[in-house]
Design a protein around this motif. Sequence first.
Motif, PDB file in Angstrom:
ATOM      1  N   PHE A  67       0.852  -1.203   0.000  1.00  0.00           N
ATOM      2  CA  PHE A  67       0.000   0.000   0.000  1.00  0.00           C
ATOM      3  C   PHE A  67       0.882   1.246   0.000  1.00  0.00           C
ATOM      4  O   PHE A  67       1.965   1.256   0.594  1.00  0.00           O
ATOM      5  CB  PHE A  67      -0.886   0.044   1.243  1.00  0.00           C
ATOM      6  CG  PHE A  67      -1.979  -0.987   1.293  1.00  0.00           C
ATOM      7  CD1 PHE A  67      -2.048  -2.046   0.401  1.00  0.00           C
ATOM      8  CD2 PHE A  67      -2.969  -0.888   2.263  1.00  0.00           C
ATOM      9  CE1 PHE A  67      -3.051  -2.996   0.462  1.00  0.00           C
ATOM     10  CE2 PHE A  67      -3.993  -1.816   2.348  1.00  0.00           C
ATOM     11  CZ  PHE A  67      -4.026  -2.883   1.448  1.00  0.00           C
ATOM     12  N   MET A  82      -3.628   0.604  -3.199  1.00  0.00           N
ATOM     13  CA  MET A  82      -3.527  -0.728  -2.612  1.00  0.00           C
ATOM     14  C   MET A  82      -3.219  -1.737  -3.711  1.00  0.00           C
ATOM     15  O   MET A  82      -3.941  -1.787  -4.723  1.00  0.00           O
ATOM     16  CB  MET A  82      -4.832  -1.097  -1.911  1.00  0.00           C
ATOM     17  CG  MET A  82      -5.268  -0.075  -0.875  1.00  0.00           C
ATOM     18  SD  MET A  82      -6.724  -0.598   0.050  1.00  0.00           S
ATOM     19  CE  MET A  82      -7.950  -0.614  -1.253  1.00  0.00           C
ATOM     20  N   ASP A  89      -7.432  -8.241   3.580  1.00  0.00           N
ATOM     21  CA  ASP A  89      -7.537  -6.780   3.456  1.00  0.00           C
ATOM     22  C   ASP A  89      -8.993  -6.326   3.403  1.00  0.00           C
ATOM     23  O   ASP A  89      -9.274  -5.120   3.415  1.00  0.00           O
ATOM     24  CB  ASP A  89      -6.821  -6.285   2.204  1.00  0.00           C
ATOM     25  CG  ASP A  89      -5.321  -6.505   2.253  1.00  0.00           C
ATOM     26  OD1 ASP A  89      -4.758  -6.928   1.225  1.00  0.00           O
ATOM     27  OD2 ASP A  89      -4.724  -6.256   3.319  1.00  0.00           O
TER      28      ASP A  89
END
Length: 123
Positions: A67, A82, A89
């Motif tokens: 990220f 991301m 996640d």
Amino acid sequence: VQLVESGGGLVQPGGSLRLSCGASGFTFSLSEMSWYRQAPGSERELVAIISSTGSSTNYADSVKGRFTISRDNTKKMVYLQMGSLKPEDTAVYYCNALDVGGPPGAEYQYEYWGQGTQVTVSS
């Protein structure tokens, strides 16, 4: 004061998403900005933080190298790029602002939150 997140959605494992957060109503250029996330049944956790000038960033160990947080003070925007997304996640991602200022002896500190945007990583 408003923080408005966008860019969430459904993505396959290994994919990428870019979250955006638009700010208004406070001195964005002097505020530290962060992204947090909260998965179902879990506490909200800090994902990434960026200094007011953008010169300093920090990340949770779980997202380091995947990220990237950035900001554009002219547009009053903060972003979270991301990559290499994993099912873990999956969460609601929140934009956070820490607005600090004031002269010595009269300092203030306010914290603001966006409404969140859902990120789901699943095949």
